[in-house]
Design a protein around this motif. Structure first.
Motif, PDB file in Angstrom:
ATOM      1  N   ALA A 128      95.514  66.664  28.971  1.00  0.00           N
ATOM      2  CA  ALA A 128      95.982  65.550  29.998  1.00  0.00           C
ATOM      3  C   ALA A 128      97.451  65.358  29.609  1.00  0.00           C
ATOM      4  N   ARG A 129      97.747  64.970  28.296  1.00  0.00           N
ATOM      5  CA  ARG A 129      99.112  64.480  27.807  1.00  0.00           C
ATOM      6  C   ARG A 129     100.297  65.808  28.078  1.00  0.00           C
ATOM      7  N   PHE A 130      99.802  67.058  27.822  1.00  0.00           N
ATOM      8  CA  PHE A 130     100.762  68.037  27.989  1.00  0.00           C
ATOM      9  C   PHE A 130     100.552  68.888  29.251  1.00  0.00           C
ATOM     10  N   GLY A 131      99.757  68.548  30.069  1.00  0.00           N
ATOM     11  CA  GLY A 131      99.602  69.110  31.255  1.00  0.00           C
ATOM     12  C   GLY A 131      99.323  70.518  31.276  1.00  0.00           C
ATOM     13  N   GLY A 132      98.697  70.970  30.349  1.00  0.00           N
ATOM     14  CA  GLY A 132      98.021  72.307  30.354  1.00  0.00           C
ATOM     15  C   GLY A 132      97.289  72.624  29.008  1.00  0.00           C
TER      16      GLY A 132
ATOM     17  N   ILE B  95      79.628  66.148  31.853  1.00  0.00           N
ATOM     18  CA  ILE B  95      80.152  65.001  32.836  1.00  0.00           C
ATOM     19  C   ILE B  95      79.303  65.296  34.096  1.00  0.00           C
ATOM     20  N   GLY B  96      79.267  66.624  34.497  1.00  0.00           N
ATOM     21  CA  GLY B  96      78.657  67.013  35.632  1.00  0.00           C
ATOM     22  C   GLY B  96      79.676  67.050  36.974  1.00  0.00           C
ATOM     23  N   LEU B  97      80.959  66.815  36.645  1.00  0.00           N
ATOM     24  CA  LEU B  97      81.907  66.960  37.706  1.00  0.00           C
ATOM     25  C   LEU B  97      83.158  67.664  36.950  1.00  0.00           C
ATOM     26  N   PRO B  98      84.068  68.418  37.661  1.00  0.00           N
ATOM     27  CA  PRO B  98      85.413  69.077  37.175  1.00  0.00           C
ATOM     28  C   PRO B  98      86.081  67.893  36.782  1.00  0.00           C
ATOM     29  N   LEU B  99      86.919  68.158  35.751  1.00  0.00           N
ATOM     30  CA  LEU B  99      87.710  67.027  34.957  1.00  0.00           C
ATOM     31  C   LEU B  99      89.291  67.476  35.348  1.00  0.00           C
ATOM     32  N   PHE B 100      89.512  68.808  35.695  1.00  0.00           N
ATOM     33  CA  PHE B 100      90.792  69.228  36.173  1.00  0.00           C
ATOM     34  C   PHE B 100      90.717  69.928  37.394  1.00  0.00           C
ATOM     35  N   GLU B 101      92.182  69.893  38.039  1.00  0.00           N
ATOM     36  CA  GLU B 101      92.017  70.594  39.283  1.00  0.00           C
ATOM     37  C   GLU B 101      93.507  71.180  39.395  1.00  0.00           C
ATOM     38  N   VAL B 102      93.696  72.516  39.944  1.00  0.00           N
ATOM     39  CA  VAL B 102      95.117  73.105  40.012  1.00  0.00           C
ATOM     40  C   VAL B 102      95.681  72.689  41.397  1.00  0.00           C
ATOM     41  N   SER B 103      96.984  72.090  41.399  1.00  0.00           N
ATOM     42  CA  SER B 103      97.776  71.738  42.591  1.00  0.00           C
ATOM     43  C   SER B 103      99.037  72.387  42.432  1.00  0.00           C
ATOM     44  N   GLY B 104      99.269  73.468  43.240  1.00  0.00           N
ATOM     45  CA  GLY B 104     100.070  74.099  43.103  1.00  0.00           C
ATOM     46  C   GLY B 104     100.109  74.886  41.760  1.00  0.00           C
TER      47      GLY B 104
END
Length: 310
Positions: free
Chosen positions: A25-29, A55-64
């Motif tokens: 999350a901090r480094f964005g990748g 968790i049962g759900l995605p934690l990240f998604e790709v936007s562009g």
């Protein structure tokens, strides 16, 4: 994806997974997070995937081309930071029971403080050899981000953020002076007015830096408009530009020791200068300092000025 279960989450989630989530999350990748954690990119990706399954759900998604946290990811990140911060505090509390000043000390400083902070850290570590210092140097914008994310024990800056709940301890005078190349036509003048300076080519830091904020405020109070001739992103660039005769500038006296001693830069006698400010050690009000951080804070508050002026 499996459904959420508190019991399953407690059994399957590891602290390393939480650390990896915070880093991604901090480094964005994944790649930069892997480099920071000294892991491979596939390992980082796999651990995030396992945590996501717990968790049962995605934690990240790709936007562009950007990797962004999902709503579930933001909630998990907040909880991860809380858990890791609490463990950090526990480590400090355990150390305080023994009274030993040791362990990691993370200090983030704005770029203008890099000229004196290593000297203070050097004396402190000599006194407490079991301390492991981590010094991060960046601009004010990044400093505020790190403050909000509780990445450091203490942050060193010249202007305390009014928008955040922080404790700020002044520990060192920070005098701003007007500088010019040797032989400048104003070098032998006395009581130069701010208005006179408007005729000079001003070299300034980028908007948002502590020195720039102080200068803009000063000229605004005098109903004057300061138009920079050049904006430069580093103190070294400004010093070199001044010595090359490109213009004049304003800088902390702490950053000019070598140039003043060698006569490569002159300080102009300007009304209202030196502009007296202070260096502050800052931390979030909600954050309890570890024994090593509190000891360092006491050290720079009580001895910092004497050490640097010795």
């Amino acid at each position: 994806m499996t459904g959420f279960s508190t019991d399953s989450l407690a059994r399957t989630t590891t602290l390393r997974q939480l650390q990896i989530l915070v880093a991604v999350a901090r480094f964005g990748g994944y790649t930069r997070a892997a480099e920071a954690l000294h892991l491979t990119q596939p390992t980082v990706s796999m651990q995030v995937k396992k945590l996501s399954e717990s968790i049962g759900l995605p934690l990240f998604e790709v936007s562009g081309k950007q990797l962004q946290l999902t709503p579930a990811g933001r909630k998990t990140l907040d909880a991860s930071q809380d858990i890791l911060n609490r463990l950090e505090l526990l480590g400090g509390e355990i150390s305080s029971l023994t009274g030993e000043v040791k362990g990691e000390l993370r200090i983030a400083v704005v770029t203008t403080a890099k000229y004196f902070m290593p000297h203070l850290l050097g004396v402190f570590v000599h006194r407490y050899p079991d301390v492991e210092p981590r010094l991060f140097v960046t601009n004010r914008e990044k400093i505020l981000e790190r403050l909000e994310e509780a990445q450091d024990d203490l942050l060193i800056m010249g202007k305390v953020p009014e928008e955040l709940e922080v404790d700020a301890t002044p520990f060192l005078d920070n005098d701003l002076v007007v500088i010019a190349p040797p032989g400048h036509r104003l070098a032998k003048k006395r009581a130069i007015s701010l208005k006179q300076l408007l005729n000079e080519r001003f070299l300034l830091r980028e908007p948002g830096s502590g020195t720039r904020l102080a200068m803009d405020k000063l000229f605004k109070e005098e109903h004057l408009v300061l138009e920079p001739y050049m904006e430069l992103g580093s103190i070294e660039a400004i010093k070199q530009a001044v010595m090359a005769g490109l213009g004049i500038s304003v800088m902390s006296e702490h950053n000019l020791r070598l140039e003043l001693d060698s006569g490569k830069i002159s300080v102009l006698d300007v009304k209202g200068f030196p502009l007296r400010r202070h260096w502050f050690a800052v931390h979030a009000s909600s954050r309890k300092l570890s024994l090593v951080a509190q000891t360092f804070l006491d050290f720079i508050r009580d001895e910092g000025s004497a050490i640097l002026h010795d």
